[in-house]
Design a protein around this motif. Structure first.
Motif, mmCIF file in Angstrom:
data_model
loop_
_atom_site.group_PDB
_atom_site.id
_atom_site.type_symbol
_atom_site.label_atom_id
_atom_site.label_comp_id
_atom_site.label_asym_id
_atom_site.label_seq_id
_atom_site.Cartn_x
_atom_site.Cartn_y
_atom_site.Cartn_z
ATOM 1 N N GLY A 91 0.821 -1.206 0.000
ATOM 2 C CA GLY A 91 0.000 0.000 0.000
ATOM 3 C C GLY A 91 0.849 1.247 0.000
ATOM 4 N N ASP A 92 0.179 2.373 0.061
ATOM 5 C CA ASP A 92 0.876 3.659 0.116
ATOM 6 C C ASP A 92 1.243 3.969 1.559
ATOM 7 O OD1 ASP A 92 0.581 3.970 -2.587
ATOM 8 O OD2 ASP A 92 -1.176 5.280 -2.445
ATOM 9 N N VAL A 93 2.468 4.434 1.745
ATOM 10 C CA VAL A 93 2.939 4.805 3.077
ATOM 11 C C VAL A 93 3.553 6.196 3.004
ATOM 12 C CG1 VAL A 93 3.365 2.434 3.804
ATOM 13 C CG2 VAL A 93 5.200 3.711 2.704
ATOM 14 N N MET A 94 3.483 6.908 4.106
ATOM 15 C CA MET A 94 4.157 8.195 4.213
ATOM 16 C C MET A 94 5.569 7.913 4.690
ATOM 17 S SD MET A 94 5.452 10.724 6.239
ATOM 18 C CE MET A 94 5.666 12.483 6.233
ATOM 19 N N TYR A 95 6.545 8.346 3.911
ATOM 20 C CA TYR A 95 7.952 8.024 4.128
ATOM 21 C C TYR A 95 8.684 9.330 4.403
ATOM 22 C CZ TYR A 95 12.407 5.687 2.871
ATOM 23 O OH TYR A 95 13.681 5.139 2.874
ATOM 24 N N GLY A 96 9.060 9.561 5.672
ATOM 25 C CA GLY A 96 9.712 10.828 5.951
ATOM 26 C C GLY A 96 9.960 11.062 7.416
ATOM 27 N N ASN A 97 10.144 12.335 7.777
ATOM 28 C CA ASN A 97 10.556 12.741 9.122
ATOM 29 C C ASN A 97 9.368 12.910 10.054
ATOM 30 O OD1 ASN A 97 13.514 13.217 9.123
ATOM 31 N ND2 ASN A 97 12.999 14.524 7.387
ATOM 32 N N ILE A 98 9.442 12.221 11.182
ATOM 33 C CA ILE A 98 8.383 12.277 12.190
ATOM 34 C C ILE A 98 9.059 12.344 13.550
ATOM 35 C CG2 ILE A 98 6.427 11.042 13.208
ATOM 36 C CD1 ILE A 98 6.343 9.535 10.422
ATOM 37 N N GLY A 99 8.537 13.196 14.448
ATOM 38 C CA GLY A 99 9.102 13.248 15.788
ATOM 39 C C GLY A 99 8.906 14.595 16.439
ATOM 40 N N SER A 100 9.744 14.873 17.434
ATOM 41 C CA SER A 100 9.683 16.152 18.131
ATOM 42 C C SER A 100 10.504 17.182 17.359
ATOM 43 C CB SER A 100 10.229 16.006 19.553
ATOM 44 O OG SER A 100 11.641 15.838 19.524
ATOM 45 N N ARG A 101 10.537 18.407 17.862
ATOM 46 C CA ARG A 101 11.283 19.458 17.183
ATOM 47 C C ARG A 101 12.778 19.188 17.178
ATOM 48 N NH1 ARG A 101 7.151 22.894 19.436
ATOM 49 N NH2 ARG A 101 8.288 22.986 21.410
ATOM 50 N N THR A 102 13.272 18.441 18.179
ATOM 51 C CA THR A 102 14.718 18.238 18.293
ATOM 52 C C THR A 102 15.150 16.789 18.072
ATOM 53 O OG1 THR A 102 14.499 17.957 20.701
ATOM 54 C CG2 THR A 102 14.975 20.174 19.875
ATOM 55 N N ARG A 103 14.206 15.868 17.924
ATOM 56 C CA ARG A 103 14.585 14.460 17.753
ATOM 57 C C ARG A 103 13.633 13.835 16.744
ATOM 58 N NH1 ARG A 103 15.782 10.027 16.606
ATOM 59 N NH2 ARG A 103 16.681 8.395 17.916
ATOM 60 N N LEU A 104 14.169 13.495 15.555
ATOM 61 C CA LEU A 104 13.338 12.982 14.471
ATOM 62 C C LEU A 104 13.659 11.528 14.171
ATOM 63 C CD1 LEU A 104 13.561 15.995 11.977
ATOM 64 C CD2 LEU A 104 11.703 15.444 13.553
ATOM 65 N N ASP A 105 12.691 10.865 13.572
ATOM 66 C CA ASP A 105 12.873 9.503 13.096
ATOM 67 C C ASP A 105 12.456 9.493 11.627
ATOM 68 O OD1 ASP A 105 13.353 6.830 12.951
ATOM 69 O OD2 ASP A 105 11.529 6.215 13.999
ATOM 70 N N PHE A 106 13.271 8.882 10.780
ATOM 71 C CA PHE A 106 12.937 8.779 9.362
ATOM 72 C C PHE A 106 12.357 7.384 9.141
ATOM 73 C CE2 PHE A 106 13.175 9.129 4.866
ATOM 74 C CZ PHE A 106 13.270 10.491 4.598
ATOM 75 N N THR A 107 11.045 7.312 8.929
ATOM 76 C CA THR A 107 10.391 6.012 8.898
ATOM 77 C C THR A 107 9.168 6.070 7.992
ATOM 78 O OG1 THR A 107 9.513 4.243 10.302
ATOM 79 C CG2 THR A 107 8.958 6.514 10.906
ATOM 80 N N VAL A 108 8.378 5.009 8.005
ATOM 81 C CA VAL A 108 7.129 4.978 7.243
ATOM 82 C C VAL A 108 5.965 4.800 8.209
ATOM 83 C CG1 VAL A 108 8.132 4.097 5.117
ATOM 84 C CG2 VAL A 108 7.318 2.488 6.832
ATOM 85 N N ILE A 109 4.851 5.463 7.897
ATOM 86 C CA ILE A 109 3.633 5.295 8.683
ATOM 87 C C ILE A 109 2.465 5.201 7.720
ATOM 88 C CG2 ILE A 109 4.505 6.522 10.709
ATOM 89 C CD1 ILE A 109 2.830 8.938 9.767
ATOM 90 N N GLY A 110 1.331 4.773 8.235
ATOM 91 C CA GLY A 110 0.124 4.693 7.439
ATOM 92 C C GLY A 110 -0.649 3.419 7.713
ATOM 93 N N PRO A 111 -1.889 3.344 7.266
ATOM 94 C CA PRO A 111 -2.705 2.151 7.492
ATOM 95 C C PRO A 111 -2.063 0.873 6.967
ATOM 96 C CG PRO A 111 -4.060 3.963 6.691
ATOM 97 C CD PRO A 111 -2.645 4.418 6.576
#
Length: 399
Positions: free
Chosen positions: A322-342
């Motif tokens: 399926g389609d996933v959102m692939y990018g930066n997610i997290g707080s203002r100072t600590r990010l994770d580069f991952t995929v999310i979505g149903p």
């Protein structure tokens, strides 16, 4: 003007064009091995009789300590050899000029034309004498915070390097240190990103995708794998044994995934998340080939565990598309580069269903319909999925 002044002036003139080139002519070259080869060729053209040169750098890659970049007369490109972490215990390193430089020597100079019994004893000197080389010099290359690397030069000129030639080579060292540090740190940054977030995500981060919320939508086959009974194992096994077990398990799973074009995005305790972008030809088939390879590697790992009296490791794999959102997610100072979505959530639920269904590998109909080729996919029925309104039709794959 004294004789020393004359020699110094000659050394400053000799090779000056090479220093200028290193300073301003290498800004568009990304790789230090290419720069090093061109530097040696330019030294020869400038009249400095370099026949062999090497650059030894420590990079601290997860699998190897560093690299040796070697150039010899007639080579257009340098040869790169990786250096393992256990190099310090090997005879080819112990007592070598590079080890002396790493241990604090400011210069190693060896007259290779004299009786070997009168000089330093090491295999590298014997090898160079066999090549007809007459003189050898090694110096440290200093990077920021005292990090110490090494560069060496050798010649077959009768009488070895003269004073002016040694002076010219020494003039290169500060500039070579700056040029090499930039490239090595670029390589280290790329290596760290590849190691911790994966090669594709690493490229995106280096290209500037560092703002929270930035990313892209990717159509991908998603694979989530989890180790069974890990809580019991971690409670009862010594810590170091648990770490060894996890490393062996992840080696068995990860190597087939990367070999077949997948990208590991995350390790979650004893689980992992990987994607196979559908933009790659045969992505779904590649995922199943990776599952087959992982199954075989796990069988070999369990055979070794059995020899040591350990119970076999079991795992569950959920596969969806399926389609996933692939990018930066997290707080203002600590990010994770991952995929999310149903689609990611569904793959996770399917992995959990492997316990209920009793099959180690389950996939959705949506994924199964995209698979081409002779793969034995077995329909196992429809099952309700927590968090989703409709049951999902599941297929098993034995590999």
């Amino acid at each position: 003007m004294t004789a020393t002044d004359v020699r110094l002036a000659a050394g400053q003139r000799l090779g000056g064009e090479v220093v200028d080139w290193l300073t301003s002519g290498t800004r568009d070259e990304r790789f230090i091995d290419n720069i090093f080869a061109q530097m040696c060729i330019r030294l020869q053209r400038a009249g400095i009789p370099v026949k062999r040169a090497s650059l030894h750098v420590q990079i601290n890659h997860p699998q190897w300590l560093g690299a040796r970049i070697l150039w010899s007369d007639g080579m257009e490109n340098s040869e790169i050899n990786r250096v393992d972490y256990d190099v310090g215990s090997r005879s080819e390193f112990i007592g070598s000029p590079v080890s002396e430089v790493y241990n604090g020597a400011d210069e190693i100079r060896e007259n290779l034309a004299r009786d070997p019994a009168l000089g330093r004893q090491h295999g590298i000197y014997d090898d160079m004498r066999a090549q007809g080389l007459t003189d050898y010099v090694a110096w440290p290359i200093f990077h920021t915070l005292g990090k110490r690397h090494c560069v060496t030069f050798a010649t077959d000129q009768r009488g070895g390097f003269d004073h002016a030639e040694i002076g010219a080579l020494k003039r290169l060292l500060p500039v070579l240190a700056l040029v090499s540090e930039i490239r090595i740190k670029n390589r280290l940054a790329r290596t760290l990103l590849e190691t911790y977030v994966g090669p594709h995500a690493g490229e995106m981060v280096l290209a500037g995708a560092t703002r929270r919320g930035s990313g892209e939508t990717v159509s991908a086959a998603i694979m989530i794998c989890d180790l069974r009974d890990f809580t019991k194992i971690s409670d009862n096994w010594p810590r170091d044994d648990v770490i060894d077990l996890l490393n062996g398990y992840f080696d068995a799973m990860v190597e087939p995934i990367t070999e077949h074009g997948g990208e590991i995005l995350k390790f979650i305790g004893d689980g992992l998340l990987a994607i196979f972008p559908l933009s790659q030809p045969g992505a779904c088939e590649n995922l199943l080939h990776a599952v087959t390879g992982a199954r075989q590697a796990m069988a070999a790992l369990n055979a070794r565990h059995a020899e040591g009296g350990r119970a076999p490791l079991r795992y569950g794999i959920g596969i969806h598309v399926g389609d996933v959102m692939y990018g930066n997610i997290g707080s203002r100072t600590r990010l994770d580069f991952t995929v999310i979505g149903p689609a990611v959530n569904m793959a996770s639920r399917m992995e959990a269903l492997t316990k209920q269904v009793g099959r180690p590998v389950l996939m959705s109909r949506a994924f199964a319909e995209l698979v081409e080729g002779p793969f034995a996919l077995e329909r196992v029925g429809e099952y309700p999925v927590r968090g989703f309104n409709d049951p999902i039709e599941l297929f098993a794959f034995e590999g």
